[in-house]
Design a protein around this motif. Structure first.
Motif, PDB file in Angstrom:
ATOM      1  N   ILE B  92       0.739  -1.223   0.035  1.00 19.25           N
ATOM      2  CA  ILE B  92       0.128   0.152  -0.081  1.00 19.25           C
ATOM      3  C   ILE B  92       0.813   1.195  -0.098  1.00 19.25           C
ATOM      4  O   ILE B  92       0.275   2.313  -0.484  1.00 19.25           O
ATOM      5  CB  ILE B  92      -0.801  -0.031   1.047  1.00 19.25           C
ATOM      6  CG1 ILE B  92      -1.996   1.057   0.968  1.00 19.25           C
ATOM      7  CG2 ILE B  92      -0.354   0.612   2.556  1.00 19.25           C
ATOM      8  CD1 ILE B  92      -3.377   0.335   1.621  1.00 19.25           C
ATOM      9  N   ILE B 142      -2.360  -3.850 -16.438  1.00 18.57           N
ATOM     10  CA  ILE B 142      -3.020  -2.373 -16.308  1.00 18.57           C
ATOM     11  C   ILE B 142      -4.706  -2.587 -16.961  1.00 18.57           C
ATOM     12  O   ILE B 142      -5.263  -1.793 -16.289  1.00 18.57           O
ATOM     13  CB  ILE B 142      -2.050  -1.610 -17.614  1.00 18.57           C
ATOM     14  CG1 ILE B 142      -0.754  -1.455 -17.034  1.00 18.57           C
ATOM     15  CG2 ILE B 142      -2.719  -0.084 -17.745  1.00 18.57           C
ATOM     16  CD1 ILE B 142      -0.452  -0.956 -15.815  1.00 18.57           C
ATOM     17  N   VAL B 146      -7.504  -1.202 -14.458  1.00 23.23           N
ATOM     18  CA  VAL B 146      -8.555  -0.233 -15.018  1.00 23.23           C
ATOM     19  C   VAL B 146      -9.783  -0.902 -14.983  1.00 23.23           C
ATOM     20  O   VAL B 146     -10.801  -0.306 -14.463  1.00 23.23           O
ATOM     21  CB  VAL B 146      -8.098   0.216 -16.248  1.00 23.23           C
ATOM     22  CG1 VAL B 146      -9.161   1.005 -16.821  1.00 23.23           C
ATOM     23  CG2 VAL B 146      -6.807   1.148 -16.414  1.00 23.23           C
ATOM     24  N   GLY B 149     -11.530  -0.605 -11.595  1.00 21.57           N
ATOM     25  CA  GLY B 149     -11.925   0.637 -11.180  1.00 21.57           C
ATOM     26  C   GLY B 149     -10.492   1.336 -10.299  1.00 21.57           C
ATOM     27  O   GLY B 149     -10.789   2.601  -9.807  1.00 21.57           O
ATOM     28  N   VAL B 150      -9.468   0.913 -10.715  1.00 23.04           N
ATOM     29  CA  VAL B 150      -8.141   1.416 -10.076  1.00 23.04           C
ATOM     30  C   VAL B 150      -8.176   3.141 -10.877  1.00 23.04           C
ATOM     31  O   VAL B 150      -8.106   3.101 -12.123  1.00 23.04           O
ATOM     32  CB  VAL B 150      -6.906   0.787 -10.237  1.00 23.04           C
ATOM     33  CG1 VAL B 150      -5.683   1.634 -10.120  1.00 23.04           C
ATOM     34  CG2 VAL B 150      -6.877  -0.509  -9.302  1.00 23.04           C
ATOM     35  N   PRO B 151      -8.140   3.948 -10.024  1.00 26.75           N
ATOM     36  CA  PRO B 151      -8.060   5.476 -10.592  1.00 26.75           C
ATOM     37  C   PRO B 151      -6.685   6.075 -10.879  1.00 26.75           C
ATOM     38  O   PRO B 151      -6.268   6.802 -10.430  1.00 26.75           O
ATOM     39  CB  PRO B 151      -8.651   6.226  -9.564  1.00 26.75           C
ATOM     40  CG  PRO B 151      -8.328   5.784  -8.198  1.00 26.75           C
ATOM     41  CD  PRO B 151      -8.038   4.318  -8.620  1.00 26.75           C
ATOM     42  N   ARG B 154      -5.104  10.346 -15.339  1.00 28.26           N
ATOM     43  CA  ARG B 154      -5.501  10.427 -16.893  1.00 28.26           C
ATOM     44  C   ARG B 154      -5.325  11.836 -17.557  1.00 28.26           C
ATOM     45  O   ARG B 154      -5.116  12.683 -16.979  1.00 28.26           O
ATOM     46  CB  ARG B 154      -7.107  10.246 -16.995  1.00 28.26           C
ATOM     47  CG  ARG B 154      -7.550   8.610 -16.606  1.00 28.26           C
ATOM     48  CD  ARG B 154      -8.909   8.375 -16.856  1.00 28.26           C
ATOM     49  NE  ARG B 154      -8.982   6.902 -16.514  1.00 28.26           N
ATOM     50  CZ  ARG B 154      -9.103   5.721 -17.372  1.00 28.26           C
ATOM     51  NH1 ARG B 154      -9.225   6.070 -18.870  1.00 28.26           N
ATOM     52  NH2 ARG B 154      -8.996   4.443 -17.143  1.00 28.26           N
ATOM     53  N   GLU B 155      -5.273  11.877 -18.715  1.00 34.76           N
ATOM     54  CA  GLU B 155      -5.067  13.083 -19.540  1.00 34.76           C
ATOM     55  C   GLU B 155      -6.653  13.717 -19.777  1.00 34.76           C
ATOM     56  O   GLU B 155      -7.657  13.027 -19.408  1.00 34.76           O
ATOM     57  CB  GLU B 155      -4.375  12.889 -20.782  1.00 34.76           C
ATOM     58  CG  GLU B 155      -2.949  12.330 -20.687  1.00 34.76           C
ATOM     59  CD  GLU B 155      -2.284  11.738 -21.949  1.00 34.76           C
ATOM     60  OE1 GLU B 155      -2.880  11.580 -22.910  1.00 34.76           O
ATOM     61  OE2 GLU B 155      -0.974  11.513 -21.709  1.00 34.76           O
ATOM     62  N   LEU B 160      -5.154   7.274 -20.404  1.00 37.66           N
ATOM     63  CA  LEU B 160      -4.329   7.005 -19.473  1.00 37.66           C
ATOM     64  C   LEU B 160      -2.922   8.028 -19.715  1.00 37.66           C
ATOM     65  O   LEU B 160      -2.393   7.969 -20.755  1.00 37.66           O
ATOM     66  CB  LEU B 160      -3.999   5.614 -19.122  1.00 37.66           C
ATOM     67  CG  LEU B 160      -5.064   4.715 -18.512  1.00 37.66           C
ATOM     68  CD1 LEU B 160      -4.648   3.316 -18.759  1.00 37.66           C
ATOM     69  CD2 LEU B 160      -5.387   5.171 -17.331  1.00 37.66           C
ATOM     70  N   ALA B 176      -1.091   6.489 -10.034  1.00 40.26           N
ATOM     71  CA  ALA B 176      -2.188   7.314  -9.357  1.00 40.26           C
ATOM     72  C   ALA B 176      -1.521   8.108  -8.521  1.00 40.26           C
ATOM     73  O   ALA B 176      -1.321   7.773  -7.340  1.00 40.26           O
ATOM     74  CB  ALA B 176      -2.933   6.192  -8.683  1.00 40.26           C
ATOM     75  N   LYS B 177      -1.569   9.488  -8.893  1.00 43.33           N
ATOM     76  CA  LYS B 177      -0.532  10.522  -7.939  1.00 43.33           C
ATOM     77  C   LYS B 177       0.677   9.723  -7.471  1.00 43.33           C
ATOM     78  O   LYS B 177       1.143   8.853  -7.912  1.00 43.33           O
ATOM     79  CB  LYS B 177      -1.552  11.159  -7.205  1.00 43.33           C
ATOM     80  CG  LYS B 177      -2.440  12.145  -7.683  1.00 43.33           C
ATOM     81  CD  LYS B 177      -2.842  13.226  -6.756  1.00 43.33           C
ATOM     82  CE  LYS B 177      -4.071  14.078  -7.587  1.00 43.33           C
ATOM     83  NZ  LYS B 177      -4.902  14.719  -6.712  1.00 43.33           N
ATOM     84  N   GLN B 179       0.195   7.660  -5.057  1.00 43.20           N
ATOM     85  CA  GLN B 179      -0.431   6.662  -4.387  1.00 43.20           C
ATOM     86  C   GLN B 179      -0.733   5.591  -4.875  1.00 43.20           C
ATOM     87  O   GLN B 179      -1.925   4.598  -5.055  1.00 43.20           O
ATOM     88  CB  GLN B 179      -1.707   7.096  -3.504  1.00 43.20           C
ATOM     89  CG  GLN B 179      -1.597   8.232  -2.488  1.00 43.20           C
ATOM     90  CD  GLN B 179      -2.385   9.320  -2.545  1.00 43.20           C
ATOM     91  OE1 GLN B 179      -2.020  10.227  -3.382  1.00 43.20           O
ATOM     92  NE2 GLN B 179      -3.778   9.274  -1.717  1.00 43.20           N
ATOM     93  N   GLN B 182      -0.944   2.182  -3.174  1.00 48.01           N
ATOM     94  CA  GLN B 182      -2.502   2.099  -2.477  1.00 48.01           C
ATOM     95  C   GLN B 182      -3.533   1.743  -3.432  1.00 48.01           C
ATOM     96  O   GLN B 182      -4.385   0.816  -2.970  1.00 48.01           O
ATOM     97  CB  GLN B 182      -2.824   3.382  -1.900  1.00 48.01           C
ATOM     98  CG  GLN B 182      -4.024   3.333  -1.017  1.00 48.01           C
ATOM     99  CD  GLN B 182      -4.563   4.726  -0.721  1.00 48.01           C
ATOM    100  OE1 GLN B 182      -4.153   5.663  -1.312  1.00 48.01           O
ATOM    101  NE2 GLN B 182      -5.363   5.063   0.205  1.00 48.01           N
ATOM    102  N   GLN B 183      -3.749   2.346  -4.530  1.00 44.03           N
ATOM    103  CA  GLN B 183      -4.961   2.117  -5.352  1.00 44.03           C
ATOM    104  C   GLN B 183      -4.745   0.676  -6.021  1.00 44.03           C
ATOM    105  O   GLN B 183      -5.927   0.180  -6.127  1.00 44.03           O
ATOM    106  CB  GLN B 183      -4.984   3.031  -6.415  1.00 44.03           C
ATOM    107  CG  GLN B 183      -5.114   4.782  -5.915  1.00 44.03           C
ATOM    108  CD  GLN B 183      -6.495   4.501  -5.072  1.00 44.03           C
ATOM    109  OE1 GLN B 183      -7.164   4.047  -5.261  1.00 44.03           O
ATOM    110  NE2 GLN B 183      -6.163   5.280  -3.680  1.00 44.03           N
ATOM    111  N   LEU B 186      -5.783  -1.687  -3.125  1.00 46.17           N
ATOM    112  CA  LEU B 186      -7.172  -1.787  -3.014  1.00 46.17           C
ATOM    113  C   LEU B 186      -8.072  -2.367  -4.195  1.00 46.17           C
ATOM    114  O   LEU B 186      -8.872  -3.107  -3.778  1.00 46.17           O
ATOM    115  CB  LEU B 186      -7.678  -0.149  -2.676  1.00 46.17           C
ATOM    116  CG  LEU B 186      -7.104   0.507  -1.416  1.00 46.17           C
ATOM    117  CD1 LEU B 186      -7.403   1.863  -1.252  1.00 46.17           C
ATOM    118  CD2 LEU B 186      -7.494  -0.391  -0.350  1.00 46.17           C
TER     119      LEU B 186
END
Lengths: 253, 665
Positions: B92, B142, B146, B149-151, B154-155, B160, B176-177, B179, B182-183, B186
Motif C-alpha cells: 500500500i 493495466i 483499470v 476501477g483503479v483510478p 488520466r489526460e 491514461l 495514481a498520483k 499513491q 495504495q490504489q 485496494l
C-alpha cells in the motif's frame, strides 16, 4: 539545534475486550520536537520492556500515513489536533504549546469497534462492508484493453479523491453517532463515478448500506466531524452522493 | 517430484524447470516460451479445482491478487495476514507507479524493450525467460486494474497518462498520483473481498505464520499464531504459497513497514527451501535522511520526483559546511557553485539513472564532505524543484507531486516549493528471496513463492515501478496457471491433515521456541539488538561492502545473536495479545538470516547492481561484474545455527541481451 520537550502521558490500559480498563500515567522526558508521536511512544515502551513491564499496545505499521493501521484519540481528537494527519505522521513540534503538560490517549470508541487491548481496536466491520459489495465484479483475465473506455478527467479525479480513504476509522470515532457514512460513501462514490462501476452501481449501494447498518454503525445527522477528522480530507460530498444513489436505487427496485 | 529433481549432490547445481529457449529457432524462441509452457504443463479440470485447498500467506499485491484469482478459478483459498485487515499490507505504501509495455505514448516502447531494460537494469543477474514473461503480462495488469476501477492518472482526453522512471528512455509508468501502490492494492483487495463474500477465500487476519509443515518432503501446511488469543494453530492444505515480502528490516531502519519481516521465508528456508541471492538489496536513492537515533523508520520520497527534481550538492566542502550549519540557505547558493552531479556524470540518463547508480553517487558526494543534511554526519543531497516550478508553474508541480510534498513538509518542517528537499539513500527493497523455478515453485515441492518474497525477476538491481508489476504479474497471471501443474500431480486432494504427526511435531517446536523467548528474562529490549544489528548491517553490508567488513560481520552477527538469547527481555505471556513477543520472534529470525546474507556477499567477490564490492569497481567507480566466475544465481541451503550453509548455483545464460558493462552515460 532545538530544545527538548517533556510530557505526562495519561494512557488508557485495558487487558482484553472484557476488561473494564483504567488510566495510567507515564513520563515522556527529553523528547525531541522532530520525533513523531509514535517514536515518542516507542521510547516509553522500550523503557517499559527493559523493566520487563508490558508496553502500551497501539496499532501501527507503515508509519507513512497510508496503511491506516494507526490511530487513537489524542486529547479527545482522532489522530490529534493537526488536520489531515495520521497519528504516525504527527510530530512533537505540534505539541510545543503544551510542553510539561499531560497528553491523554484513548482508543477510538464506537460500538462496532471493540477494544482488543489498550489503544488497539477491532475494525473488521470495515472489511465486511467492502466484502458486501465494494468492488467491480471482473474476473482476472477478462478485462478489455485499458484504453477501450475513456474516463472524463473530472470524474476520474473525483473518483480518485474518494478512493484515497485509508480505512483508519477516525470518521467513526469522531462522529457522535459512530456513523460509517464517510467510509462507505467514499467507496460508493469512487466506484459510482467511473464507467467501470456502473453495472453494479445501485445494487452495490444497497448492499453496502445494509451491511453498514447490520454492523451497528449509527446514522448520519450532518455534524460533519468526520470530514474534519479524516486524515485524507475525504469530503462530505461522498455522503450526499451515497444518499442520492441509495434513493435512486429504491426506484430501480 | 522430489527434492532430487532440483539438486544433484555432486556439484550443487540447480536446474530450473523452465521452457527450452533457442534464440535461432522461432518455435523455441523466448517470445513463444510462455505460451508453449502453458500448453506443456499439466492442468486441473475445472470441476476438480474445488477439491483442492491452497494456503496463501500474505495479502500484498502478490498475495491478494493470487488469492482472488485462485478463488475465481474455483480453488479453496485459506489466506493469512498479520495485519488487522488484508488492505494494510505494505504494498500500500508504494508511491510512484507501475510499468507496462503499452506504448500508449508512441515513444518506441515494446515488450522487448521492457524486457531489455529490466535485464540490463538488473545488471545481467536475472533469468531471461522469467523477465520476458514479466514484460509480456505487464500489459494485462493495466487492463485488469483499470477494469477493477483503479483510478490511474488520466489526460484531458480521458486516456491514461504515463511518466518516466529511472533506467528507461520511454514513458511507460502508469500512476495514481503518489499513491499507486495504495490504489492497486485496494483494487486487488476488492477483488479479494469479492471472493471472501463468495466463500472461496477464508481470511484469517492478525495471524502470523511461525513454521512450514512438510509431509514426505512436500509443503502441506503451516503453523500460525493467532495474535489476539495467542493460540498456536495448524492449517493443512494441498500446497502453500508464500507472498510475504522482503527483508529490508534486517537493516533496522528502512522504508518498509514496522511489521515487515523475514520470518515466513526464513522458517521455510530452515525447512529446506533455498534462499537465493540474499545479498542483492536495494538502497533507494530518494528518502528523507535520518534525523536522530530515536528514528523508527525511513520515509521514501518517490523516484518519480526525479522526473522534475534536479539532484545537486555544493561544489565545495566549505559551502556544504555552511549549508549544514545553517549559515547559508540552499536557494542562496549561486548556479555556478552547484554540482548537478548526476547530469554531469551521466548526461544521457541524467537524474533518471537506475537506483543503485544514483545511490552510490550520493554516498560518494557525501563521503567527499559535500553532504548537506543538518544532522551529525551531514549525509544528504538536494533534490530541487526550482527549475520545474519556473518552467511548468507551481500548480503543475502540485498536481504531480502534491501529496509527496505535503508528506515531506509534515516530517521535516521544510516547504519543498520554497527550498530544495534533502534526500539520502535508504534500504527499500530486496531482490533476493526464496529460489523458485519458472513455475514459481521453490525446491521444496508444493511451496510456491511470489512477489518480493521470491528472487526471480530483478537480478541484482530492480528498476523503479517494477515491483508492483512483478507482484501483480505473479499473482494474477502466472501462479494461477503454474500451480495447477503441481496440483495435477498430487496423489489426491485433501491428503494433508492436521492430525498427522508432522503437524503435531512442528507445532510443538513452534511453541517451544516462543517459550524460550519468554523465558530468557533478560534486561534489554528487543529493539536494542535489532538496532545494533541493523546499523552494522547498513554500514558493512549496505551500499558498499568489502572482505574485511564482511568477515567482521560473520563474527559480530553471531555475537549479537548469542547476546540476544541471553539478555533479551520479552514481557507478558504467550496466551494473548503480546506485541513484544511478536517482535522478538521476528528479530530472532533476522539474527539468523543476516548471517546467510553476509556469506552471500562475501562469496560473491564481484560487484553487480546493488551489490557493490569495493574491491571490484571500474576506473570510474561503477560496479564491475565478473561474468567468468559469477554469472549465476547463488542459492543457500541452511544447515543449522552457526554452521556454514551450502551454496548451490544456477547458471544464467543470456541468449538475447548480451551482458556488457552497464552504461548510463
Amino acid at each position: 539545534m532545538s530544545g527538548t520537550l517533556n510530557f505526562t502521558l495519561k494512557v488508557w490500559r485495558q487487558n482484553g475486550t472484557k476488561d473494564s480498563g483504567y488510566f495510567e500515567e507515564y513520563e515522556a522526558k527529553d523528547i525531541s520536537e522532530h520525533m513523531s508521536f509514535l517514536e515518542m511512544m516507542d521510547i516509553v515502551n522500550e523503557k517499559l520492556e527493559a523493566e520487563n513491564k508490558e508496553p502500551i499496545v497501539f496499532e501501527h505499521d507503515c508509519r507513512e500515513g497510508i496503511c491506516g493501521s494507526c490511530g487513537f484519540m489524542i486529547n479527545g481528537q482522532p489522530h490529534g489536533h493537526k488536520s489531515r494527519t495520521t497519528t504516525c505522521q504527527l510530530h512533537m513540534r505540534e505539541f510545543k504549546y503544551m510542553d510539561g503538560g499531560t497528553i491523554v490517549l484513548e482508543p477510538f470508541s464506537a460500538k462496532p469497534f471493540k477494544v482488543l487491548k489498550d489503544l488497539m481496536i477491532d475494525r473488521s466491520a470495515f472489511d465486511r462492508v467492502i466484502q458486501s459489495g465494494g468492488y467491480v465484479s471482473i474476473r482476472t483475465g477478462s478485462a478489455p484493453d485499458a484504453h477501450s473506455i475513456a474516463v472524463e478527467k473530472d470524474s476520474a479525479d473525483k473518483a480518485f479523491d474518494a478512493a484515497t480513504c485509508i480505512g483508519c476509522g477516525a470518521c467513526v470515532a469522531s462522529c457522535p453517532n459512530a456513523s460509517a457514512m464517510l467510509f462507505t460513501g467514499a467507496k460508493v462514490t469512487h466506484l459510482g463515478l467511473i464507467p467501470q462501476g456502473q453495472t453494479e452501481r445501485y445494487s452495490r449501494v444497497q448492499e453496502m448500506v445494509n451491511q453498514m447498518d447490520s454492523e451497528d454503525f449509527g446514522h448520519c445527522s450532518n455534524f460533519g466531524e468526520c470530514t474534519l477528522a479524516c486524515p485524507k480530507g475525504i469530503s462530505l460530498d461522498v455522503i450526499s452522493q451515497m444518499n442520492k444513489d441509495l434513493l435512486v436505487s429504491q426506484f430501480k427496485g | 517430484m522430489t527434492t532430487e529433481d532440483y539438486t544433484t549432490e555432486s556439484n550443487n547445481t540447480l536446474r530450473n524447470n523452465g521452457p527450452e529457449i533457442d534464440p535461432n529457432d522461432p518455435n523455441k524462441s523466448i517470445e513463444s516460451a510462455w505460451d508453449r509452457h502453458r500448453f506443456d504443463i499439466k492442468m486441473v479440470n475445472p470441476a476438480n479445482k474445488r477439491k483442492y485447498k491452497i494456503i496463501v500467506v500474505g495479502t500484498g499485491l502478490a498475495g491478494a491478487s493470487a488469492a482472488a484469482t485462485l478463488g475465481e478459478l474455483g480453488y479453496n483459498v485459506l489466506n493469512f495476514c498479520f495485519q488487522d485487515s488484508p488492505r494494510r499490507a505494505h504494498s500500500i505504501a508504494a508511491q510512484g507507479g507501475i510499468n507496462a509495455a503499452k506504448n500508449y505514448q508512441n515513444d518506441g516502447d515494446s515488450v522487448y524493450r521492457l524486457f531489455y531494460d529490466t535485464v540490463k537494469g538488473g545488471d545481467f543477474r536475472s533469468r531471461e525467460s522469467n523477465v520476458y514473461r514479466l514484460a509480456q503480462v505487464s500489459v494485462n495488469i493495466i487492463d485488469q486494474a483499470v477494469a477493477q476501477g483503479v483510478p490511474f492518472g488520466r489526460e484531458y482526453g480521458g486516456l491514461l497518462a504515463n511518466r518516466s522512471f529511472g533506467g528507461a528512455l520511454v514513458s511507460r509508468t502508469f500512476y495514481a498520483k503518489g499513491q499507486t501502490g495504495q490504489q492497486l492494492l485496494l483494487g486487488a483487495y476488492q477483488a479479494h473481498s469479492r471472493m471472501v463474500d463468495a466463500g472461496k477465500i477464508v481470511m484469517k487476519t492478525r495471524t502470523e505464520m511461525l513454521d512450514l509443515v512438510l509431509i514426505d518432503g512436500e509443503a502441506k501446511g503451516i503453523i500460525v499464531r493467532n495474535l489476539v488469543t495467542g493460540e498456536i494453530e495448524s492449517y493443512a492444505a494441498d500446497c502453500v504459497v508464500l507472498a510475504t515480502g522482503g527483508y529490508s528490516n534486517v537493516f533496522f531502519l528502512s522504508t518498509n513497514a514496522m511489521g515487515c519481516n523475514v520470518t515466513s521465508t526464513w522458517r521455510a528456508s530452515r525447512r529446506g527451501a533455498l534462499f537465493a541471492n540474499p545479498c542483492y538489496t536495494q538502497i533507494h536513492p530518494t528518502c528523507i535522511p535520518q534525523a536522530g537515533d530515536y528514528q523508527s523508520k525511513l520515509t521514501l520520497m518517490s523516484e518519480s520526483l526525479r522526473n522534475d527534481g534536479r539532484v545537486w550538492v555544493p561544489k565545495t566542502k566549505e559551502l556544504a559546511e555552511q549549508v549544514r550549519s545553517g549559515a547559508i540557505k540552499p536557494r542562496d547558493i549561486k548556479e555556478e557553485d552547484r554540482d548537478y552531479y548526476l547530469e554531469r556524470i551521466y548526461p544521457t540518463f541524467g537524474n533518471l539513472v537506475p537506483r543503485d547508480v544514483a545511490s552510490r553517487a550520493a554516498k560518494r558526494m557525501c563521503d567527499d564532505g559535500k553532504g548537506v543534511a543538518q544532522t551529525e554526519r551531514g549525509y544528504g543531497v538536494f533534490l530541487d524543484f526550482k527549475d520545474a516550478i519556473e518552467r511548468d508553474g507551481e500548480d503543475a508541480v502540485r498536481s504531480r507531486y502534491g501529496n509527496l510534498f505535503e508528506m515531506y513538509e509534515r516530517i521535516t518542517d521544510d516547504n519543498p516549493y520554497e527550498t530544495p528537499m534533502r534526500i539520502y539513500p535508504a534500504p527499500h527493497y530486496t531482490m533476493g528471496g526464496l529460489w523458485v523455478d519458472y513455475n514459481l515453485m521453490s525446491n521444496v515441492p508444493g511451496l510456491f513463492v511470489i512477489g518480493e518474497a521470491n528472487f526471480s525477476d530483478h537480478g541484482a538491481n530492480r528498476l523503479g515501478a517494477s515491483a508492483l508489476m512483478q507482484g501483480l504479474a505473479d499473482g494474477y497471471f502466472i501462479l494461477p496457471y503454474t500451480i495447477g501443474h503441481y496440483l495435477a500431480q498430487v496423489p489426491k486432494a485433501g491428503f494433508s491433515d492436521v492430525k498427522r504427526p508432522e503437524f503435531t511435531k512442528t507445532k510443538e517446536e513452534a511453541i517451544e521456541r516462543l517459550e524460550k523467548l519468554l523465558n530468557v528474562n533478560g534486561t534489554k529490549s528487543c529493539d536494542v539488538f535489532h538496532r545494533d544489528l541493523g546499523y552494522l548491517m547498513l554500514d558493512k553490508v549496505g551500499m558498499g561492502r568489502d572482505k574485511e567488513g564482511l568477515e567482521f560481520m560473520l563474527k559480530r552477527v553471531r555475537e549479537i545473536r548469542e547476546d540476544f538469547w541471553e539478555n533479551v527481555s520479552v514481557p507478558g505471556t504467550a496466551d494473548g495479545l503480546n506485541p513484544s513477543l511478536e517482535k522478538a520472534n521476528r528479530v530472532a529470525d533476522f539474527l539468523e538470516f543476516a548471517e546467510v546474507m553476509v556469506y552471500d556477499a562475501l562469496t560473491r567477490s564481484e560487484s553487480c547492481g546493488g551489490h557493490f564490492r569495493e574491491e571490484s569497481q571500474t576506473e570510474e567507480g561503477e560496479a564491475k561484474r565478473d561474468d567468468e566466475q559469477f554469472c549465476h544465481v547463488a542459492a543457500w541451503e541452511y544447515r543449522g545455527p552457526g554452521q556454514e550453509p551450502i551454496r548451490h548455483t544456477e547458471e544464467l545464460t543470456f541468449d538475447y541481451v548480451k551482458p556488457s558493462q552497464r552504461s548510463y552515460k
